[in-house]
Scaffold this active site. Structure first.
Site, PDB file in Angstrom:
ATOM      1  N   SER B 651     -20.747 -72.291  -6.246  1.00  0.00           N
ATOM      2  CA  SER B 651     -21.511 -71.730  -5.135  1.00  0.00           C
ATOM      3  C   SER B 651     -20.999 -70.351  -4.733  1.00  0.00           C
ATOM      4  O   SER B 651     -21.627 -69.671  -3.926  1.00  0.00           O
ATOM      5  CB  SER B 651     -21.468 -72.679  -3.926  1.00  0.00           C
ATOM      6  OG  SER B 651     -20.171 -72.733  -3.391  1.00  0.00           O
ATOM      7  N   LYS B 694     -21.664 -74.114   5.804  1.00  0.00           N
ATOM      8  CA  LYS B 694     -21.191 -72.787   5.404  1.00  0.00           C
ATOM      9  C   LYS B 694     -21.672 -71.717   6.389  1.00  0.00           C
ATOM     10  O   LYS B 694     -20.899 -70.853   6.825  1.00  0.00           O
ATOM     11  CB  LYS B 694     -21.676 -72.464   3.990  1.00  0.00           C
ATOM     12  CG  LYS B 694     -20.937 -73.285   2.921  1.00  0.00           C
ATOM     13  CD  LYS B 694     -21.535 -73.081   1.542  1.00  0.00           C
ATOM     14  CE  LYS B 694     -20.737 -73.868   0.490  1.00  0.00           C
ATOM     15  NZ  LYS B 694     -21.379 -73.848  -0.822  1.00  0.00           N
TER      16      LYS B 694
END
Lengths: 241, 809
Positions: B651, B694
């Protein structure tokens, strides 16, 4: 029969062939009941000593084994039996707190007995030799002219209700029946039986057939009859002279 | 503006309270089956209905999704229609005592047999002594004993009579019998004997020897007679005992007339009592400690060990064994200390959960079965053999060979349900082919369901079901809506709802607590929100420590300004099942090289395989994008700054690529923007996980410093559907103080990050000169020229050195 001043003596006659314990027990019971004193007599049979001196003397053990028997062994055996009888005798007398004495003589048992002065004689049975003591009933042997003392003695030897056999010559049965009926308390339930006359062996066989646990004889018996009795019955024998 | 941030409405898929057709959850009917688990339910029903062996069931799925409670309730419903299984008893085996016999009785009859046998023994303790006290026995015994005792007397007497006829006396002595010739009533003296003729001596000796032999023969038969007498006494004992036993035993046999095994057992009891009648006749006075122990043991063999008692069982049993150790699962044989030794007997056989659930259902946790030594093997053996044989762990492993009980096995008819997580089941299936044979039905519980109007309402009913079962306050419409939104957040997808009922119930419990504190009858959205916040607050210590380190400058993360070759990546950390976002500085450096992108994390073995794959893809991206016609003469290094643990996942590959392009193009990247997403070699941005955590992680850092309106997060466009952000994040975005941008390509991300046009490649493969890509390409071309020049230089140097060597030669 019973002197009123002197305590009666109960003679316990034992020899190597007899079971001491059962005879001593009977004698102790008797002495306690009549407040008598005990006199123990162990007769070392001279015939046994003679037997052991024979060149072919042997002993058949209880298990059927055969072994040589010598004079020394016989001596040891007789001494050991006398000592064993003495221990039992003294212990029984002490437990019952009785006056007692014990002697060992060498002679012929029945002959030595005749020489003794005692109102009551208890002779050990031979049951121990082969089989354990049995529990048979009391068998009383009455003379031709019975009296109540025989029944009384029998009851003194009995601690709990039981049945007993009273044997007498046919002629004495009617009188005995009356005696039995007239007794106020009956610890023993009496049955009457005819004692055959004639040969001592017949009397002995008649008694043996009853499988007695204790034989009580009133009156004197000759040596032959005693010998027959001793050979046929294995229980203790009480002689009331 | 070319790249517009997402609207606030896109940041969270709200559940509108007014869309819910009820006032509170109290109005809703509870659900009878777990929500969204139709396939699992179908599998369960099939497994229950299929009675053939092997159709045991494995229920897999994440924990906390109600697998256990649903399986148990469903099995109980199915079991209610079934029949109670039989009782099982262990009794003494009179032939082979170390192999106790198992007796099957109809449910509830076992208790009767136990008390009947106890009563039998008590009755016999009275009846047998009474029979032996009776006149019949006593007189018969006396006959036998007298017969035996008189035999030796008879022998002796016979021999004595015979001896007398031969003028031989028999003397009885303590140790035996001796014979001697007599004369005149007295034993022959030795001198008299010597005086006899040899012939007479021999005759006498022979006669004595004959008498001795006859007596010996008779006495030697005594043992045989003793044996015969004992046999007669035994036969008499049996006869007398039988008179006391028969009636009682016959009554019992009549009571259990339809049960052949019990009839047989009672016959064996009768035979044993007849053989051991003396045990019932022992006086109390005879009992010392040893006699007491042996006495108890002698009667113990007539006891009945009601091993499985189904008297109270209604329907088929359903049992959950939460400690499936081998002894708990298949039963055990206990021991007791007796006179210094450990002994056992059939009364010490204890049943296991497989016995208790026999005829019904047994629920086991897969992990526990695999954890307890040998439990899995024992379970499989029982299911394969369809019978239950008790053995200890040491026996199963062959560690002991001491004599022990071997109880008769019991037929097994059971359905075992294993509950566990999916991974464990898959692993087990891989290494043990028996799994598929014994557990042919697999029911998979899903951890999430589609979020539709229909399922939203069903979810509300599930909330009502939990609230009712746990006696919680009903939730009002808004409160319910907030719980549903939270369920979507838990699922990590705005279009899904989590079915982790353990978490939902925990939230409802806490919501109820808040409502109770407030004194409200209904739990509201504020109660739910407060509960969510408090739950997070209680467990956010690690997150706060990270935030604190960033704010104090210990962890270097900028949220303003611009830097070349440096971007903010986003990591997610999960501690105690609580995930939180964590911005991380990623830096890149580029120099002339051989086309290799160095992943520092991988070099030090902190990078996982997926992360390394992401980095390798970057090389391919560069080769495909910039250097199709020139050699890639680049050497680049990528670093997760201040990362001291393992880095996994791809990611961060978009952030790493942006940092590298920034470095190559020498274009500064905005530090107020964090970026997450994975990238493929074509430059397309792909979805990543934990997007909400996040975003919120970077938001928290920025808010702690100051929200400037410049800050925001770049996420893959394909992650928009997953957004279920916190209210404070949404509010900041609404006010323009924070932004969430979505990108589909690397170029989109570069433009947002640098504020410079990325530049499109023209037909000749060139990019506009001032674009980021154009500047990056120029750098790569200059690297290629330098590399080529250096190679030529080196070649010339080598040749010159060769010529000098030739000249020297």
């Amino acid at each position: 029969m019973m002197p009123t001043t002197e305590p009666p003596t109960i003679l316990v006659r034992l020899d190597a062939s007899t079971e001491a314990r059962a005879a001593i027990d009977v004698a102790v019971r008797l002495a306690t009941a009549i407040d008598g004193r005990l006199s123990g007599l162990f007769v070392q049979d001279v015939d046994l000593l003679r037997l052991a001196e024979l060149p072919f003397a042997s002993l058949v053990g209880h298990g059927g084994e055969l072994r040589r028997l010598g004079p020394a062994e016989m001596e040891r055996m007789l001494d050991a039996e006398a000592e064993r009888a003495r221990r039992w005798f003294e212990r029984g007398a002490a437990e019952a707190r009785l006056v007692a004495s014990f002697r060992v003589v060498r002679g012929r048992p029945l002959r030595e007995l005749a020489a003794e002065v005692a109102e009551l004689v208890v002779m050990g049975g031979t049951a121990r030799v082969i089989s354990p003591a049995r529990r048979g009933r009391l068998v009383a042997v009455a003379p031709e002219t019975p009296d109540e003392s025989l029944l009384q003695l029998a009851e003194q030897l009995t601690s709990e209700p039981a049945s007993a056999l009273l044997m007498a010559p046919r002629a004495a049965l009617a009188a005995l029946r009356e005696l039995v009926r007239s007794r106020p308390t009956r610890v023993l339930s009496w049955h009457l039986g005819v004692l055959p006359g004639g040969e001592p062996s017949r009397i002995a066989r008649a008694l043996a057939r009853e499988r007695p646990g204790l034989v009580l004889v009133q009156g004197s018996l000759d040596e032959q009859t005693l010998r027959e009795l001793r050979s046929m019955i294995t229980c203790p024998l009480v002689l009331s002279r | 503006m070319k790249h517009r941030p997402l609207e606030a409405s896109q940041l969270c898929k709200r559940c509108a309270p007014e869309s819910l057709p009820f006032g509170s959850t109290a109005e809703l009917e509870p659900l009878s089956e777990p929500l969204g688990q139709e396939r699992a339910v179908e599998a369960l029903h099939f497994a229950v209905a299929e009675l053939r062996p092997g159709y045991n069931l494995v229920v897999v799925g994440p924990s906390g999704h109600g697998k256990h409670s649903f399986v148990e309730s469903m099995l109980r419903a199915a079991a209610a229609a079934g029949e109670a299984p039989p009782d099982w008893c262990y009794v003494h085996n009179f032939r082979t005592p170390h192999q106790p016999r198992a007796l099957q009785l109809p449910a509830g009859r076992g208790r009767g047999l136990v008390s009947d046998l106890e009563k039998l023994v008590e009755d016999l303790k009275v009846a047998i002594p009474a029979a032996f006290e009776g006149e019949y026995y006593r007189s018969r015994l006396q006959e036998i004993e007298e017969d035996f005792r008189e035999r030796p007397e008879r022998i002796i007497h016979e021999v004595e009579e015979e001896a007398r006829r031969s003028d031989i006396a028999m003397a009885r002595l303590p140790s035996g019998v001796a014979f001697a010739p007599i004369r005149g009533g007295e034993v022959l003296a030795p001198d008299q004997y010597e005086a006899l003729s040899d012939e007479d001596k021999e005759r006498l000796q022979r006669r004595v020897a004959e008498l001795q032999a006859k007596l010996q023969k008779g006495l030697r038969e005594l043992p045989q007679w003793a044996k015969e007498a004992r046999e007669k006494v035994r036969a008499l004992s049996r006869e007398v005992t039988r008179s006391a036993v028969d009636q009682t035993i016959e009554e019992l046999k009549g009571k259990y007339s339809e049960l052949a095994d019990v009839q047989t057992y009672l016959e064996e009891v009768r035979a044993d009592v007849l053989e051991h009648a003396d045990d019932f006749r022992k006086d109390e006075e005879e009992k010392g400690l040893l006699a007491e122990v042996t006495g108890k043991k002698s009667f113990l063999r007539y006891r009945v060990n009601l091993f499985v008692d189904n008297a109270e069982t209604r329907g088929a049993p359903v049992l959950y064994d939460d400690r499936p150790a081998i002894d708990h699962l298949i039963g055990r044989i206990e021991h007791r200390a007796e006179l210094g030794a450990l002994v056992s007997d059939f009364t010490l056989i204890k049943s296991g959960s497989l016995h208790q659930a026999n005829g019904g259902y047994l629920i086991l946790d897969l992990r526990k079965v695999l954890t307890y030594p040998h439990a899995w093997e024992s379970l499989k053996r029982a299911l394969f053999s369809r019978e239950l044989r008790i053995e200890s762990l040491s026996q199963a492993l062959g560690l002991t060979s001491t004599a022990s009980l071997e109880p008769e096995s019991i037929p097994l008819r059971i359905k075992v349900v294993l509950i566990g997580d999916r991974t464990l089941h898959h692993l087990l299936s891989e290494i043990d082919s028996d799994v598929g044979e014994l557990f042919r039905v697999v029911a998979e519980f899903d951890d999430r369901i589609e979020r539709t109007d229909e399922t939203t309402l069903a979810f509300a009913r599930q909330i009502a079901t939990i609230a009712r079962a746990e006696s919680l306050r009903p939730l009002d419409r808004a409160g319910t809506a907030r719980v549903i939104e939270h369920a979507a957040r838990l699922s990590g997808d705005s279009r899904k709802l989590s079915t982790c009922w353990r978490d939902i119930q925990a939230l409802l419990d806490e919501t109820d607590h808040r409502a109770r504190e407030r004194g409200g009858e209904l739990a509201t959205a504020a109660d739910v929100q407060r509960a969510i916040e408090m739950r997070l607050r209680r467990r956010d210590l690690a997150q706060r420590r990270v935030q604190e380190a960033i704010l104090r400058g210990t962890l270097l993360v900028d949220s303003s300004g611009s830097k070349v070759g440096q971007v903010n990546g986003l990591s997610v950390v999960e501690i105690g099942q609580i995930p939180f976002g964590w911005p991380t500085r990623i830096t890149a450096t580029a120099r002339v090289g051989d086309g290799k992108v160095v992943d520092i994390e991988r070099e030090v073995e902190l990078g996982g395989a997926l992360h390394s794959k992401g980095v390798l893809i970057l090389s391919s991206y560069f080769a495909a994008r910039f250097t199709r016609q020139i050699p890639l003469s680049l050497s680049a290094s990528l670093v997760f700054e201040q990362s001291y643990g393992a880095v996994e996942g791809d990611s961060a590959s978009l952030a790493e690529l942006c940092a590298l392009i920034s470095s190559l193009a020498d274009v500064p990247a905005r530090q107020s923007v964090a970026i997450t997403g994975s990238v493929n070699q074509l430059g397309q941005v792909q979805a990543i996980g934990a997007v909400n955590d996040k975003i919120e992680g970077f938001f928290d850092v920025c808010r702690s410093r100051e929200l400037t309106g410049e800050q925001g997060v770049i996420i893959p466009a394909s992650n928009v559907a997953h957004l279920m952000l916190r209210d404070d994040v949404i509010e900041a975005c609404e006010q323009g103080r924070f932004h969430v941008w979505t990108v589909e390509t690397v170029d989109d991300a570069i433009e947002i990050l640098t504020g410079v046009d990325a530049g499109l490649m023209d037909e000749s493969g060139e990019f506009p000169e001032d674009s980021v890509n154009g500047r990056a390409l120029q750098t790569l071309m200059s690297f290629a020229v330098i590399a080529e020049g250096f190679r030529k230089f080196v070649k010339v140097q080598v040749q010159d050195e060769g010529n000098e060597d030739d000249a020297d030669d």
